[in-house]
Design a protein around this motif. Structure first.
Motif, mmCIF file in Angstrom:
data_model
loop_
_atom_site.group_PDB
_atom_site.id
_atom_site.type_symbol
_atom_site.label_atom_id
_atom_site.label_comp_id
_atom_site.label_asym_id
_atom_site.label_seq_id
_atom_site.Cartn_x
_atom_site.Cartn_y
_atom_site.Cartn_z
ATOM 1 N N VAL A 135 0.837 -1.200 0.000
ATOM 2 C CA VAL A 135 0.000 0.000 0.000
ATOM 3 C C VAL A 135 0.877 1.257 0.000
ATOM 4 C CG1 VAL A 135 -1.715 1.308 1.338
ATOM 5 C CG2 VAL A 135 -1.960 -1.154 1.076
ATOM 6 N N ALA A 136 1.997 1.205 0.715
ATOM 7 C CA ALA A 136 2.910 2.340 0.720
ATOM 8 C C ALA A 136 3.471 2.568 -0.684
ATOM 9 C CB ALA A 136 4.032 2.106 1.725
ATOM 10 N N GLU A 137 3.829 1.486 -1.335
ATOM 11 C CA GLU A 137 4.410 1.610 -2.687
ATOM 12 C C GLU A 137 3.391 2.102 -3.703
ATOM 13 O OE1 GLU A 137 6.293 -2.031 -3.827
ATOM 14 O OE2 GLU A 137 8.026 -1.693 -2.524
ATOM 15 N N GLU A 138 2.132 1.849 -3.432
ATOM 16 C CA GLU A 138 1.083 2.328 -4.346
ATOM 17 C C GLU A 138 0.932 3.844 -4.282
ATOM 18 O OE1 GLU A 138 -1.775 -1.640 -4.243
ATOM 19 O OE2 GLU A 138 -2.321 0.139 -3.090
ATOM 20 N N GLY A 139 1.567 4.453 -3.284
ATOM 21 C CA GLY A 139 1.546 5.914 -3.223
ATOM 22 C C GLY A 139 0.582 6.504 -2.213
ATOM 23 N N THR A 140 0.080 5.669 -1.297
ATOM 24 C CA THR A 140 -0.720 6.224 -0.204
ATOM 25 C C THR A 140 0.201 7.056 0.679
ATOM 26 O OG1 THR A 140 -2.270 4.404 -0.205
ATOM 27 C CG2 THR A 140 -1.993 5.559 1.876
ATOM 28 N N TYR A 141 -0.270 8.253 1.062
ATOM 29 C CA TYR A 141 0.553 9.075 1.941
ATOM 30 C C TYR A 141 0.376 8.600 3.371
ATOM 31 C CZ TYR A 141 0.693 12.214 -2.077
ATOM 32 O OH TYR A 141 0.863 12.731 -3.306
ATOM 33 N N LEU A 142 1.460 8.235 3.997
ATOM 34 C CA LEU A 142 1.391 7.770 5.376
ATOM 35 C C LEU A 142 1.944 8.878 6.266
ATOM 36 C CD1 LEU A 142 2.588 4.239 4.458
ATOM 37 C CD2 LEU A 142 0.425 4.690 5.610
ATOM 38 N N VAL A 143 1.094 9.452 7.087
ATOM 39 C CA VAL A 143 1.504 10.557 7.951
ATOM 40 C C VAL A 143 1.457 10.073 9.391
ATOM 41 C CG1 VAL A 143 0.990 12.911 8.693
ATOM 42 C CG2 VAL A 143 0.564 12.233 6.319
ATOM 43 N N ARG A 144 2.599 10.135 10.085
ATOM 44 C CA ARG A 144 2.618 9.656 11.457
ATOM 45 C C ARG A 144 2.195 10.774 12.407
ATOM 46 N NH1 ARG A 144 4.530 9.505 16.210
ATOM 47 N NH2 ARG A 144 4.456 7.567 17.386
ATOM 48 N N GLY A 145 0.989 10.651 12.933
ATOM 49 C CA GLY A 145 0.479 11.651 13.864
ATOM 50 C C GLY A 145 -0.991 11.404 14.094
ATOM 51 N N LYS A 146 -1.443 11.638 15.331
ATOM 52 C CA LYS A 146 -2.868 11.457 15.645
ATOM 53 C C LYS A 146 -3.592 12.738 15.249
ATOM 54 C CE LYS A 146 -5.863 10.469 19.627
ATOM 55 N NZ LYS A 146 -6.719 9.389 19.147
ATOM 56 N N VAL A 160 -3.063 18.095 12.047
ATOM 57 C CA VAL A 160 -2.302 16.998 12.654
ATOM 58 C C VAL A 160 -0.844 17.412 12.750
ATOM 59 C CG1 VAL A 160 -1.924 15.943 10.375
ATOM 60 C CG2 VAL A 160 -1.786 14.508 12.405
ATOM 61 N N GLU A 161 -0.187 16.951 13.794
ATOM 62 C CA GLU A 161 1.266 17.114 13.787
ATOM 63 C C GLU A 161 1.868 15.939 13.045
ATOM 64 O OE1 GLU A 161 5.292 17.778 16.438
ATOM 65 O OE2 GLU A 161 3.741 16.526 17.249
ATOM 66 N N ASP A 162 2.613 16.194 11.973
ATOM 67 C CA ASP A 162 3.388 15.155 11.331
ATOM 68 C C ASP A 162 4.603 14.958 12.233
ATOM 69 O OD1 ASP A 162 5.204 13.702 9.793
ATOM 70 O OD2 ASP A 162 4.297 14.423 7.922
ATOM 71 N N THR A 163 4.548 13.920 13.052
ATOM 72 C CA THR A 163 5.559 13.798 14.112
ATOM 73 C C THR A 163 6.921 13.435 13.553
ATOM 74 O OG1 THR A 163 4.973 11.497 14.489
ATOM 75 C CG2 THR A 163 3.857 13.125 15.854
ATOM 76 N N LEU A 164 6.953 12.927 12.326
ATOM 77 C CA LEU A 164 8.255 12.604 11.745
ATOM 78 C C LEU A 164 8.916 13.856 11.182
ATOM 79 C CD1 LEU A 164 7.405 9.179 10.090
ATOM 80 C CD2 LEU A 164 8.365 9.651 12.337
ATOM 81 N N LEU A 165 8.080 14.807 10.773
ATOM 82 C CA LEU A 165 8.635 16.085 10.303
ATOM 83 C C LEU A 165 8.755 17.083 11.455
ATOM 84 C CD1 LEU A 165 6.671 16.719 6.978
ATOM 85 C CD2 LEU A 165 8.976 15.809 7.273
ATOM 86 N N GLY A 166 8.014 16.834 12.539
ATOM 87 C CA GLY A 166 8.008 17.788 13.641
ATOM 88 C C GLY A 166 7.326 19.075 13.266
ATOM 89 N N MET A 167 6.283 18.994 12.428
ATOM 90 C CA MET A 167 5.534 20.218 12.120
ATOM 91 C C MET A 167 4.037 19.944 12.051
ATOM 92 S SD MET A 167 6.608 20.716 8.143
ATOM 93 C CE MET A 167 5.232 21.648 7.496
ATOM 94 N N VAL A 168 3.278 20.971 12.402
ATOM 95 C CA VAL A 168 1.827 20.842 12.337
ATOM 96 C C VAL A 168 1.400 21.056 10.896
ATOM 97 C CG1 VAL A 168 -0.364 21.802 13.095
ATOM 98 C CG2 VAL A 168 1.522 21.587 14.714
ATOM 99 N N ARG A 169 0.611 20.114 10.387
ATOM 100 C CA ARG A 169 0.151 20.235 8.994
ATOM 101 C C ARG A 169 -1.361 20.383 8.969
ATOM 102 N NH1 ARG A 169 2.894 15.427 5.642
ATOM 103 N NH2 ARG A 169 1.931 16.540 3.901
#
Lengths: 405, 657
Positions: B451-462, B479-488
Motif C-alpha cells: 500500500v505504501a508503494e502504491e503511493g498512499t501518503y502515510l503521515v505519522r500523527g494522531k 495533525v502534527e506530522d511527528t516525523l517532520l516535527g511540524m503541524v500540517r
C-alpha cells in the motif's frame, strides 16, 4: 529494588519539581507518552512552537531539556487545556508539565516581556494586574443599583461569598458583568456578600504563568481573609479564580462550596425563568472558556441559561465545547499581546472572532471576564464591531430582566 | 483418628522460582517437626514424574495417609497431586496444597520473612489436612447437543465444525440473517479476497446442514442447569413471514404500498433506504423476507391494502398475527459468539462525525466500496461528489483513555485495505494518519509495504481536529506530522474514521445471563489468557470471536474452531466428574429462614415447602461458599471447607513458631 526513575516519593511535603517529576504519579505518566502528536496538533500555537508538548517530552526523555529552556517557545502556551483534553494517555500537561517548564523557560530568558512584567508586579503590589489602587476595588458597588453587602462593614454570616475578581472590579466593561450579577443575585433573593477592598486576585494566572511565588503569596492572603468570615460557599465571576479555588486552594484548607456564576445561576433556572420577561431577539453564539469548559466540563449550563432567555436563538461555532479555541488570554497570554505581535503570531482572539462572525450571530456570549476586552478588541481590529457585540451571559440575563418591578 | 494420622510434607523448589527467595531446606526441616508429620522433604520439581513418584513411594513405604505439597497455585497442580494420591490408593481429598510461590516467593524480596511465611502456611495446612474426610466425586451425564449464540463468522464456523462431527447444533442469531459484520465487508485484508465470496458458501452450508437448527430473530432469554445439562430458553421474535413457506421471490417487496423505500437500512449502515418488508441483503440466510412492525402500515393503522399479501397469493407466507415464541432446549455445552459493536464516532466531536456529512466511518466506506452496497461500489459522497482526496484517521476510539484504552487490533490493516480500495476505484489521493502501524499477522507487513508503494501518503500523527476548510467545501485535517516535527493542515474531500471495536451494548446483560465474567473493558473474560483462551470460568461455556476481544477474521475462525473442539471434548466424554467441594444443609439445624436462597449465584438452593428447609442441589453447587457464610444459624456446611477445618487452618497460621 525499585526502578530508579520511579523511586517512591520520600516526603509528603516534597514539592514537585522538574528534577523529581518522575517520582510523582503525574510525572511517571509522562513515560507513557506515545508521541502521537495530538497535543501539538490541537495546540492553538502548535504551528509556531519549537517544542510543543510532544517534542518537549521526547527531549526530556533524552536528557536534552536545556535546549527546550533555551527556546522561548513555551511563552506562547496559553494554558487552554486543549492538549490535555485530547491526550490519549491522559497526561496532565496543562496542570503539571507546562507550568514547570514555563518557570524554567522564564529563568532562562534574558528579559521578561515588559507588559507581562508590569502585570505581575502590579498583581503583587496592588492585588490586581492593572495596577489600580486596591482601595478602589469596590468602587463599582455604588453604581450597581442594588444593595451589596461588604463583609468588612457588615460581617454577619452570608450564604454566598461572591468573589468578584479583578477585571470585573476595575475594568469598565467588566463592571457591567458585576452590576448584572448583583442585580440577578438580588432578584433571586440570594443571601450574598463580597470582600470589597479586602479581595485580591486569586492568582491562577501567576501559577500557570511561571510565578509560583506570587501565586502562593496571593493564596496565603486570600485564605487569611476567607477565614475571617462565615459563609457557605464561594461563587466567583472568574473561571480562572474558580480553577485556583478548586484545584490549588484546598491544599491550604479551602473547603467551602464552590461555583462559577454561570453554573451557579443555571441551578436557579426555574426561579430565573419568570424574571426573564424582555424578549431579546438575538442570534447568540457561545464561546466556551477553557477553564469553565475543558477543565470543568460546564458545557451545558451557559447554553441552558441562554436558551431560557426569550427570543434568543443559539448557534454554534465550528469549534465548540471540548474543541473550543482559546481567546489567548490564559497562562499570561492576557499580557503578552505585544510580545506575540512582535513575533508575528496570529492573535487567538482574532481567530476566534472570525469563527464567531461566520455563524452570522448578533452576539458573542462569554463567561470569562478576560474575553470581553479581548473579543471586543479583536472585533474592532477586524472591522466586525458593527456586526457583532460581546456580552457576558449574566449581562444578557440582566438585560432580559429589565423592566421588572 | 488423630493418632493414626501420618502426614507427608513436600516442599518444591520450582527451580529458582521458590528456592531463590525461600530457604526450602529449612522449611522442610521445620515441617518435619510438626505434630502428625511423618516425613518432610524438599525437591527440585514436585510436579515432575520423579517428584510424583517420590510421593507414591512414600505413601507405600512410610504408610502416609495425608499429603501436603507446598509449591505453586492449586489452580495449576492440585489435580496432579490428588491424582498421585489416588494412584497410591489414598482418597484424593486427603491432600492439601500450599501456595508458597504466588503467595510468598514471587511477591516478597526479604528471604527471611518469606521463609517464615512459608512455614506459617505449611503449619496451617498440616493442621487442617489432619481433619480431612474422604470424599467421592459425582458423575453426571452430558447432553450431546450444543448451543451457539451469534451467527457471525465465529458462530457460523463453530456451528459447522460441531455439526460436521455429527453433533446437533442450535444456532441462535438476533438479526433476521446470519453473516454478522463480515457480511458487510467488501474485501478482506491482506489477501483482498471478497468477503461475500468466502462467507456466503458457509452461510448456505449452515442453512442446508441437517444437524443445524438455525433460529434467526431470536435471543437467549434464560439459562438454567449446569455443565452438560443446560436448559436454555430462546425467545423467537415474529418475522411475520412463515419461514418454511416463503421462497424468497421478493415480489412482496416490489408490491409493498410504499412505492419509495423510506426506512434507513441497517445493513448499509443507514446509507440507503429499505421498505417495511425487506430482505437484509441479496445473500441473506435464511433467504426469507422480514416485516418490520415499527414501520409497516398494517401494524400502525390496521388499514393497509396489504398488496404484499395479494401478491403472495396462494402461498400465504405472510402472517401479520405471528406471535413471539419461547422455546426451551437441552444442551450440554454453549458457545458464545456474540461479536462486537463499532465505536460511535460521535463520541469524539472534534472529528466531526454526524456534523459534517463527508465524514464517514470505516464500516460505511466498506458498504460504499461494495458492489452490493448503496452505490453499487461507486465511491460517491453524501453530497454526490466523488472524492479526489481522502484522509483516513486511525485509532478513533482506541488507544485513548478517554474512550477505550486498548488497541482494536484490526483498524490499521483495514485502513490500509480501504486506502488501497479507494485508490484503486477513484485514483484519489489517500492519506493514512497513524500513531503506529500494527501489522503483526501473516502477510500483513507485506501488505503494508504494498500500500505504501502504491503511493498512499502515510503521515505519522494522531489527527487532532477536523473542520470545514474555507469556502471550497473540503474538510481540513489538522495533525502534527511527528516525523517532520511540524503541524500540517491537509484539506481533503472525504474523511474516514477508523473506528474501533467495542463490547456489544448488552454485553453485561449477556454476561449475567450466562453467568460468566467480563474483563475491565467489557469483553467476555477467558479462563486463562494463554492456556484456556476459549474457556470461561463457567464449565461448559466457551467463547469465540470478538465477544472475547477485538480480533480479525482469521483469529475469529481459529478461536471458533478451538471453542468447537473444547465443546466436542466435553461432550464426547459422555459424562463429567463434578468436584465434591459442594455445600449441604444440616436439615435438623436449618430454621427455614430462606436467607441463603436468593444469595446463590447458581440457583442451586431451593426451599422445600413441606419440610420448611432449604435444599442444595449438589450438581448445581459450585462450592463458592456464599450460602455457608450467609446462613445465620451455621447450618450449611461445605465439603473441604467445614468449620473445624477452617478454624484449624486459621489457628495454624496464627500459631507463632
Amino acid at each position: 529494588m525499585g526502578h530508579p526513575i520511579l523511586a517512591p516519593v520520600e516526603s509528603e511535603t516534597c514539592q514537585l519539581t522538574l528534577e523529581n517529576l518522575s517520582r510523582f504519579p503525574e510525572g511517571s505518566e509522562l513515560l507513557s507518552c506515545i508521541q502521537c502528536g495530538a497535543c501539538a496538533g490541537t495546540c492553538p500555537y502548535g504551528d509556531v512552537m519549537d517544542y510543543p508538548p510532544r517534542r518537549m517530552i521526547a527531549m526530556m526523555r533524552a536528557g536534552l531539556l536545556e535546549k527546550v529552556f533555551a527556546s522561548d517557545s513555551l511563552l506562547s502556551c496559553v494554558a487552554c487545556y486543549a492538549c490535555m483534553a485530547k491526550c490519549p494517555r491522559g497526561i496532565r500537561l496543562t496542570e503539571v508539565l507546562l507550568p514547570l517548564m514555563k518557570e524554567q523557560t522564564l529563568t532562562h530568558l534574558p528579559e521578561l516581556p515588559a507588559e507581562l512584567q508590569r502585570a505581575l508586579q502590579s498583581t503583587l503590589r496592588y492585588g490586581n494586574p492593572m495596577g489600580e489602587p486596591s482601595r478602589k476595588r469596590a468602587a463599582w458597588v455604588k453604581t450597581a443599583g442594588v444593595p451589596i453587602r461588604i463583609l468588612a462593614e457588615d460581617p454577619r454570616p452570608a450564604d454566598v461569598l461572591w468573589f468578584v475578581e479583578c477585571y470585573t472590579s476595575f475594568y469598565p466593561r467588566g463592571q457591567d458583568n458585576s452590576r448584572a450579577t448583583a442585580r440577578i443575585f438580588h432578584a433571586l433573593g440570594i443571601d450574598f456578600a463580597i470582600l470589597g477592598n479586602e479581595e485580591k486576585c486569586a492568582g491562577e494566572c501567576g501559577r500557570l504563568t511561571w510565578e509560583p511565588g506570587l501565586f502562593e503569596t496571593l493564596m496565603d492572603y486570600n485564605m487569611a481573609v476567607f477565614q475571617k468570615y462565615r459563609f457557605h460557599r464561594v461563587v466567583t465571576s472568574c473561571p480562572h479564580a474558580h480553577n485556583a479555588f478548586k484545584n490549588r486552594y484546598p491544599a491550604l484548607g479551602f473547603n467551602w462550596g464552590l461555583d462559577h456564576t454561570t453554573p451557579f445561576l443555571a441551578g436557579y433556572l426555574a426561579q430565573l425563568k419568570p424574571l426573564l420577561r424582555r424578549k431579546l431577539s438575538y442570534a447568540v453564539t457561545y464561546h466556551d472558556s477553557c477553564c469553565l469548559g475543558r477543565q470543568n466540563e460546564f458545557y451545558d449550563p451557559p447554553r441552558l441559561l441562554l436558551q431560557t432567555i426569550p427570543g434568543v436563538k443559539l448557534v454554534e461555532m465550528v469549534h465548540n465545547r471540548v474543541n473550543s479555541i482559546c481567546c489567548g488570554g490564559g497562562g499570561g497570554g492576557m499580557w503578552l499581546d505585544t510580545y506575540f505581535k512582535a513575533k508575528g503570531y496570529e492573535r487567538l482572539s482574532e481567530r476566534r472572532v472570525k469563527e464567531a462572525v461566520a455563524t452570522g450571530a448578533d452576539v458573542l456570549a462569554v463567561s470569562c471576564p478576560y474575553e470581553v476586552p479581548r473579543f471586543e478588541d479583536a472585533l474592532k481590529v477586524l472591522g466586525h464591531d458593527k456586526k457583532m457585540i460581546v456580552r457576558d451571559v449574566t449581562e444578557l440575563l440582566a438585560e432580559s430582566m429589565e423592566g421588572n418591578p | 483418628m488423630h493418632d493414626s494420622v501420618r502426614v507427608g510434607v513436600y516442599v518444591c523448589h520450582c527451580g529458582r522460582n521458590i528456592e531463590g527467595t525461600i530457604d526450602v531446606r529449612e522449611v522442610a526441616e521445620y515441617a518435619a517437626t510438626l505434630p502428625g508429620v511423618a516425613l518432610a522433604r524438599d525437591y527440585r520439581y514436585m510436579c515432575s514424574d520423579p517428584g510424583q513418584e517420590l510421593i507414591r513411594q512414600d505413601i507405600r513405604d512410610q504408610d502416609l495417609n495425608r499429603v501436603v505439597v507446598a509449591a505453586c497455585s492449586p489452580c495449576l497442580h492440585e489435580k496432579t497431586f490428588r491424582h498421585v494420591l489416588e494412584q497410591a490408593g489414598l482418597n484424593p481429598y486427603f491432600f492439601q496444597m500450599v501456595n508458597i510461590r504466588e503467595h510468598a516467593s514471587w511477591v516478597h524480596e526479604d528471604r527471611r520473612a518469606a521463609t517464615v511465611k512459608a512455614k506459617d502456611l505449611i503449619r496451617a495446612a498440616v493442621r487442617r489436612v489432619r481433619l480431612h474426610r474422604p470424599l467421592e466425586r459425582r458423575q453426571v451425564s452430558i447432553h450431546p447437543d450444543v448451543l451457539v449464540v451469534g451467527g457471525g463468522i465465529a458462530g457460523i464456523h463453530a456451528a459447522l465444525t460441531l455439526a460436521n462431527s455429527g453433533k446437533h447444533v442450535y444456532l441462535v442469531e438476533r438479526e433476521p440473517t446470519i453473516g454478522g459484520h463480515m457480511a458487510q465487508f467488501d474485501k478482506t485484508f491482506p489477501t483482498l479476497d471478497c468477503a461475500a465470496c468466502i462467507l456466503t458458501p458457509k452461510m448456505t452450508a449452515v442453512k442446508m446442514h441437517p444437524k443445524i437448527t438455525l433460529w434467526t430473530l431470536s435471543e437467549v432469554a434464560r439459562v438454567e442447569g449446569y455443565v452438560g445439562n443446560y436448559q436454555v430458553t430462546v425467545r423467537r421474535k415474529p418475522r411475520y413471514v412463515l419461514e418454511d413457506v416463503c421462497i424468497g421471490c421478493l415480489e412482496c417487496i416490489e408490491a409493498c404500498v410504499y412505492k419509495q423505500a423510506k426506512v434507513p437500512d441497517a445493513f448499509n449502515v443507514g446509507l440507503s433506504k429499505r421498505k417495511p418488508v425487506y430482505i437484509p441483503f441479496p445473500q441473506a440466510v435464511p433467504q426469507v423476507v422480514v416485516i418490520d412492525p415499527e414501520t409497516c402500515i398494517e401494524f400502525k393503522s390496521g388499514r393497509c391494502k396489504k398488496t404484499c399479501v395479494e401478491v403472495c397469493a396462494d402461498r400465504k407466507a405472510i402472517d401479520f398475527h405471528q406471535q413471539e415464541e419461547l422455546k426451551t432446549i437441552d444442551v450440554g455445552a454453549i458457545i458464545l459468539a456474540t461479536g462486537f459493536q463499532v465505536f460511535d464516532g460521535r463520541r469524539l466531536p472534534y472529528y466531526g462525525y454526524g456534523a459534517y456529512p463527508n465524514v464517514y466511518t470505516a464500516l460505511e466506506v466498506e458498504r460504499l466500496v461494495n458492489a452490493a452496497g448503496p452505490t453499487a461500489g461507486e465511491i460517491v459522497m453524501r453530497d454526490g461528489r466523488r472524492p479526489r482526496s481522502v484522509g483516513i484517521v486511525h485509532c478513533v476510539g482506541s488507544r485513548d483513555v478517554h474512550t477505550n484504552a486498548y488497541c482494536s487490533r484490526v483498524c490499521c490493516m483495514y485502513s490500509l485495505k480501504l486506502a488501497h480500495l479507494i485508490k484503486e476505484r477513484t485514483s484519489a489521493e489517500v492519506y493514512n494518519f497513524y500513531i503506529d502501524i500494527r501489522a503483526p499477522g501473516k502477510g500483513f507487513e507485506e501488505f503494508y509495504n504494498r500500500v505504501a508503494e502504491e503511493g498512499t501518503y502515510l503521515v505519522r500523527g494522531k489527527v487532532a481536529d477536523v473542520y470545514p476548510a474555507d469556502h471550497d467545501g473540503r474538510l481540513m485535517l489538522q495533525v502534527e506530522d511527528t516525523l517532520l516535527g511540524m503541524v500540517r493542515k491537509i484539506p481533503v474531500d472525504m474523511v474516514v474514521l477508523a473506528t474501533g471495536l467495542e463490547p456489544q451494548a448488552d454485553a453485561q446483560q449477556v454476561r449475567r445471563l450466562f453467568n460468566i465474567s467480563c474483563s475491565t473493558e467489557g469483553f467476555f473474560l477467558e479462563r486463562h489468557p494463554k492456556l484456556a483462551p476459549v474457556s470461561t470460568f463457567t464449565e461448559g461455556i466457551f467463547l469465540a470471536g470478538c465477544c472475547q476481544g477485538p480480533k480479525d477474521i482469521p483469529d475469529s475462525v481459529a478461536q471458533a474452531g478451538a471453542a468447537a473442539g473444547e465443546a466436542l471434548a466435553l461432550i464426547d466424554a459422555g459424562s463429567i466428574e463434578l468436584e465434591p467441594n459442594t455445600a449441604h444443609v444440616l436439615a435438623e439445624a436449618c430454621s427455614g429462614c430462606k436467607t441463603c436462597v436468593p444469595m446463590c449465584p447458581y440457583q442451586a438452593i431451593s426451599f422445600n415447602e413441606t419440610e420448611k428447609k432449604a435444599q442444595i442441589n449438589e450438581v448445581l453447587c459450585k462450592g463458592c461458599g456464599t450460602c455457608v457464610a450467609a446462613c445465620p444459624s451455621g447450618s450449611i456446611q461445605q465439603n473441604l471447607f467445614e468449620d473445624d477445618e477452617i478454624f484449624e487452618e486459621i489457628a495454624g497460621v496464627l500459631e507463632y513458631a
